[in-house]
Design an enzyme around this catalytic site. Structure first.
Site, mmCIF file in Angstrom:
data_model
loop_
_atom_site.group_PDB
_atom_site.id
_atom_site.type_symbol
_atom_site.label_atom_id
_atom_site.label_comp_id
_atom_site.label_asym_id
_atom_site.label_seq_id
_atom_site.Cartn_x
_atom_site.Cartn_y
_atom_site.Cartn_z
ATOM 1 N N ASP A 106 -7.904 -5.237 -0.074
ATOM 2 C CA ASP A 106 -8.400 -6.048 -1.191
ATOM 3 C C ASP A 106 -8.058 -7.522 -1.058
ATOM 4 O O ASP A 106 -8.559 -8.351 -1.815
ATOM 5 C CB ASP A 106 -7.822 -5.506 -2.505
ATOM 6 C CG ASP A 106 -8.335 -4.111 -2.772
ATOM 7 O OD1 ASP A 106 -7.526 -3.171 -2.837
ATOM 8 O OD2 ASP A 106 -9.564 -3.960 -2.842
ATOM 9 N N HIS A 158 0.864 -1.189 0.000
ATOM 10 C CA HIS A 158 0.000 0.000 0.000
ATOM 11 C C HIS A 158 0.896 1.233 0.000
ATOM 12 O O HIS A 158 1.929 1.257 0.650
ATOM 13 C CB HIS A 158 -0.899 0.021 1.250
ATOM 14 C CG HIS A 158 -2.080 0.913 1.095
ATOM 15 N ND1 HIS A 158 -2.006 2.271 1.290
ATOM 16 C CD2 HIS A 158 -3.349 0.653 0.712
ATOM 17 C CE1 HIS A 158 -3.191 2.806 1.070
ATOM 18 N NE2 HIS A 158 -4.027 1.843 0.715
HETATM 19 C C1 SDX Z 1 -6.158 0.187 -2.964
HETATM 20 O O1 SDX Z 1 -4.431 4.708 -2.117
HETATM 21 C C2 SDX Z 1 -5.362 4.068 -1.481
HETATM 22 O O2 SDX Z 1 -5.761 4.454 -0.411
HETATM 23 C C3 SDX Z 1 -5.908 2.878 -2.228
HETATM 24 C C4 SDX Z 1 -6.931 2.038 -1.485
HETATM 25 C C5 SDX Z 1 -8.209 2.798 -1.235
HETATM 26 O O3 SDX Z 1 -8.946 2.422 -0.310
HETATM 27 O O4 SDX Z 1 -8.519 3.710 -2.039
HETATM 28 O O5 SDX Z 1 -6.395 1.623 -0.232
HETATM 29 C C6 SDX Z 1 -7.317 0.793 -2.273
HETATM 30 O O6 SDX Z 1 -5.918 0.531 -4.084
HETATM 31 C C7 SDX Z 1 -5.282 -0.782 -2.216
HETATM 32 C C8 SDX Z 1 -4.039 -1.241 -3.071
HETATM 33 C C9 SDX Z 1 -4.537 -2.348 -4.031
HETATM 34 N N1 SDX Z 1 -3.465 -2.715 -4.994
HETATM 35 C C10 SDX Z 1 -2.871 -3.894 -4.951
HETATM 36 O O7 SDX Z 1 -3.036 -4.733 -4.066
HETATM 37 C C11 SDX Z 1 -1.952 -4.157 -6.144
HETATM 38 C C12 SDX Z 1 -0.600 -4.706 -5.637
HETATM 39 N N2 SDX Z 1 0.080 -3.649 -4.887
HETATM 40 C C13 SDX Z 1 1.097 -2.892 -5.637
HETATM 41 O O8 SDX Z 1 0.759 -2.619 -6.967
HETATM 42 C C14 SDX Z 1 1.604 -1.700 -4.823
HETATM 43 O O9 SDX Z 1 1.886 -2.153 -3.569
HETATM 44 C C15 SDX Z 1 0.769 -0.444 -4.697
HETATM 45 C C16 SDX Z 1 0.365 0.092 -6.019
HETATM 46 C C17 SDX Z 1 -0.449 -0.713 -3.877
HETATM 47 C C18 SDX Z 1 1.615 0.606 -3.962
HETATM 48 O O10 SDX Z 1 2.649 0.911 -4.794
HETATM 49 P P1 SDX Z 1 3.792 1.961 -4.331
HETATM 50 O O11 SDX Z 1 3.519 2.575 -3.015
HETATM 51 O O12 SDX Z 1 4.030 2.869 -5.488
HETATM 52 O O13 SDX Z 1 4.997 1.007 -4.052
HETATM 53 P P2 SDX Z 1 6.112 0.742 -5.087
HETATM 54 O O14 SDX Z 1 5.498 0.347 -6.374
HETATM 55 O O15 SDX Z 1 7.031 1.903 -5.071
HETATM 56 O O16 SDX Z 1 6.816 -0.553 -4.456
HETATM 57 C C19 SDX Z 1 7.835 -0.402 -3.482
HETATM 58 C C20 SDX Z 1 8.620 -1.701 -3.575
HETATM 59 C C21 SDX Z 1 9.059 -2.043 -5.001
HETATM 60 O O17 SDX Z 1 10.230 -2.825 -4.918
HETATM 61 P P3 SDX Z 1 11.676 -2.044 -5.066
HETATM 62 O O18 SDX Z 1 11.630 -1.340 -6.430
HETATM 63 O O19 SDX Z 1 11.752 -1.077 -3.899
HETATM 64 O O20 SDX Z 1 12.731 -3.146 -5.007
HETATM 65 O O21 SDX Z 1 7.761 -2.791 -3.164
HETATM 66 C C22 SDX Z 1 7.583 -3.684 -4.268
HETATM 67 C C23 SDX Z 1 7.960 -2.928 -5.510
HETATM 68 O O22 SDX Z 1 8.400 -3.811 -6.525
HETATM 69 N N3 SDX Z 1 6.157 -4.037 -4.260
HETATM 70 C C24 SDX Z 1 5.693 -5.268 -4.423
HETATM 71 C C25 SDX Z 1 4.290 -5.148 -4.288
HETATM 72 N N4 SDX Z 1 3.967 -3.877 -4.058
HETATM 73 C C26 SDX Z 1 5.130 -3.187 -4.040
HETATM 74 N N5 SDX Z 1 6.309 -6.446 -4.666
HETATM 75 C C27 SDX Z 1 5.499 -7.529 -4.792
HETATM 76 N N6 SDX Z 1 4.146 -7.497 -4.667
HETATM 77 C C28 SDX Z 1 3.517 -6.329 -4.414
HETATM 78 N N7 SDX Z 1 2.194 -6.301 -4.285
#
Ligand code: SDX
Length: 435
Positions: free
Chosen positions: A368, A310
C-alpha cells in the site's frame, strides 16, 4: 510405501494425560498440527488472538513466504506475472488454477464482457447515498444488493452457479466502482464498451464524459493493470478470511463479497493505501519528517506509519518492490506532478530502513505504500484507492470462496473463546442495585 503420518504429542503437565496429534505437511511452508481432536481428548481449546499461528484451512491458490518475500499465484511468481501477464489472465489463473489457452482466455473474456452491465434498476441505489458518501460505503451496499437480482447464481452447492457468480462479480465490480465515483462527482454514468479490454474499460467508465470521447492512456492502463495483478490475492488475509467465514454459513456469494469489502475498508488492511497518501501529504506539508518517525515509535501515540509493516512479510513485500519500480518509471514519463510526495516516500523509506526501532520489528514498506502514488499520479481520487483494491481482490475472494465449497473438510466457521467474565450470579432487583 505410504509416507508415515507425522504426529506431535501434547502432554498435560497438570494431569499427565497426553494426546497424539496428526501433522499435515503442505507443498511449502510451515507444517500444521491438526488440533481437531484436542478438545475431546484433553478438554482444551487452542488460544490464538489474531490467528498469528493458526491455519484456518488448506488452500492451493496463493503461497507466501514472509521471510523470503515470496508471493506466488497457483505456483507462478508474482514477478513473472507482473511482467508477462495481465489482470484478466490472472483472474482466470486464480479461479481455475491454470493459465488459460488462447481459446480458454477468449471464452473467459467474452463472458466477462457480457456480464459487465448492471440491471438498470440498480442505478437507483446510487442515488440513495449522500453525494459525498465514501465510495466504499456505496460498494458495500450495491454489491450486497446484487443478491436481489441474481438468484440464479446464488446456490453455493452448484459449481456452475458459483462460477457464474464469480464471472458476474469480476465483470461488474469495475462498473459499480466507476459509477460510485461518477455519482460522487455528479457526472453521468458511463456504460462499459466491449471493444475495450478490462482495465481500459474501467478507466473509460471512470473518466469519460458524454460530451467527448476518452482514449485511456496506455501508460496508465498498464500501470493500473499491474496494480490490479499485485492486489488480486494474498492468502488468508482479513478480508479473505471474512469472505470464507461469511460464506461458510451458506450465505450467497454477493453477501459474502460485500462483507469482504467492508473488512478491506479498514486502514489496518486495504484502507492503508488511502491512509498512506494522506500521511505522506501531511508529512510533505509539515516539512518535518522526523517528527512523524518519532511519533510512530512513541508507545503513547497511536500514530503508525501507514504503508509500513505486515503480519506476514518480515522482509520486503515483493509487491512493494515491483510497484516502487513502476512508480519511478511512471513519474519519469509524466509531468511528475507527484514528485514531492514520491520524494517524501523515498526519504521516509530510507530513514526507516536505517532506524533500529523499525529494523527490530521488521517494518518495511508494504504493497500500500507506493500504490497510492501511482493512482494519484493517474488522477484517481484518494477515496477510490481502496475501491480499486476491492475491485482487484474480488477474484481472490471468489477463488477462495469457491475453493472452500469444493473442500470436503469445509464446515461452518464457529471459533470458541477463553471466557474471562463473571462467575454465576443471581438477578438483583433494581431497588437493591448500586448498594
Ligand atoms: C494489507 O494480511 C494481508 O495479506 C494484508 C494485505 C493483503 O494483500 O491482503 O497484504 C494488505 O493489509 C497490507 C497492510 C496495510 N496496513 C498498513 O500499512 C497499516 C500500518 N501497518 C500496521 O497497522 C501493522 O503493521 C499491520 C496491521 C499491517 C500488521 O500488524 P501486526 O502484524 O499485528 O503487527 P503488530 O501490530 O503486532 O506490530 C508489531 C510491532 C508493534 O510494536 P511493539 O508492540 O512490538 O513494540 O511493530 C509496531 C507495533 O507497534 N508496528 C508499527 C507499525 N506496524 C507495526 N509501528 C509503526 N508503524 C507501523 N506501521
Amino acid at each position: 510405501m505410504p509416507q508415515k503420518q507425522r504426529t506431535v504429542t501434547l502432554i498435560d503437565n497438570e494431569t499427565g494425560k497426553q494426546v497424539e496429534l496428526p501433522v499435515h505437511v503442505g507443498t511449502h511452508g510451515h507444517p500444521a498440527i491438526d488440533v481437531r481432536s484436542l478438545n475431546k481428548a484433553l478438554g482444551y481449546y487452542t488460544y490464538d488472538p489474531g490467528y498469528m499461528s493458526t491455519a484456518s484451512c488448506s488452500s492451493a491458490i496463493t503461497y507466501i513466504d514472509g521471510k523470503k518475500g515470496i508471493l506466488r499465484y497457483r505456483g507462478y511468481p508474482i514477478e513473472q506475472l507482473a511482467e508477462k501477464s495481465n489482470y484478466l489472465e490472472v483472474c482466470y489463473l486464480l479461479l481455475y488454477g491454470e493459465l488459460p489457452t488462447p481459446d480458454e482466455f477468449e471464452t473467459f473474456e467474452k463472458s466477462i464482457k457480457e456480464h459487465s452491465m448492471l440491471h438498470e434498476a440498480m442505478r437507483g441505489f446510487f442515488g440513495g447515498f449522500r453525494h459525498d458518501a465514501h465510495p466504499m460505503a456505496t460498494m458495500v451496499g450495491v454489491v450486497g444488493a446484487l443478491s436481489a437480482f441474481y438468484p440464479d447464481s446464488s446456490s453455493v452447492h452448484n459449481r456452475e452457479q458459483r462460477l457464474l457468480a464469480a464471472h458476474r462479480l469480476i465483470a461488474k465490480m469495475p462498473t459499480i466502482a466507476a459509477w460510485s465515483y461518477k455519482y460522487s462527482t455528479g457526472f453521468r454514468f458511463i456504460y462499459p464498451r466491449n471493444h475495450l479490454d478490462y482495465t481500459e474499460n474501467f478507466l473509460r467508465m471512470m473518466f469519460a464524459v458524454p460530451t467527448e470521447e476518452y482514449e485511456p492512456d496506455p501508460l496508465f492502463t498498464k500501470a493500473l493493470d499491474l496494480i490490479l495483478i499485485l492486489h488480486a490475492d494474498h492468502e488468508q488475509n482479513a478480508s479473505t478470511s471474512t469472505v470464507r467465514l461469511t460464506g461458510s454459513s451458506e450465505a450467497n456469494p454477493f453477501a459474502a463479497i460485500s462483507a469482504g469489502i467492508a473488512s478491506l475498508w479498514g486502514p489496518a488492511h486495504g484502507g492503508a493505501n488511502e491512509a498512506a497518501i494522506r500521511m505522506l501529504q501531511e508529512i510533505t506539508e509539515s516539512g518535518d519528517l522526523q517528527k512523524y518517525v518519532d511519533r510512530a515509535k512513541d508507545k503513547n501515540d497511536r500514530f503508525r506509519l501507514m504503508g509500513f509493516g505486515h503480519r506476514i512479510y518480515k522482509s520486503y513485500d515483493p509487491r512493494a518492490a515491483i510497484i516502487r519500480k513502476t512508480c519511478h518509471e511512471l513519474l519519469d514519463k509524466i509531468d511528475s506532478r507527484n514528485t514531492p510526495l514520491f520524494e517524501t516516500a523515498l526519504r521516509l523509506e530510507d530513514i526507516v530502513a536505517k532506524d533500529d526501532y523499525f529494523i527490530e520489528r521488521n517494518l518495511y514498506p508494504n504493497v500500500d505504500y507506493y500504490s497510492g502514488i501511482i493512482l494519484s499520479a493517474m488522477g484517481i481520487p484518494l477515496s477510490m484507492f481502496t475501491v480499486i483494491f476491492a475491485l482487484a481482490r474480488t477474484v481472490g475472494w471468489m477463488s477462495h470462496w469457491n475453493e472452500m465449497w469444493e473442500d470436503p473438510e469445509s464446515r461452518i466457521g464457529r471459533p470458541r473463546q477463553l471466557y474471562i467474565g463473571e462467575k454465576k450470579r443471581d438477578y438483583v432487583p433494581p431497588e437493591e442495585r448500586g448498594a
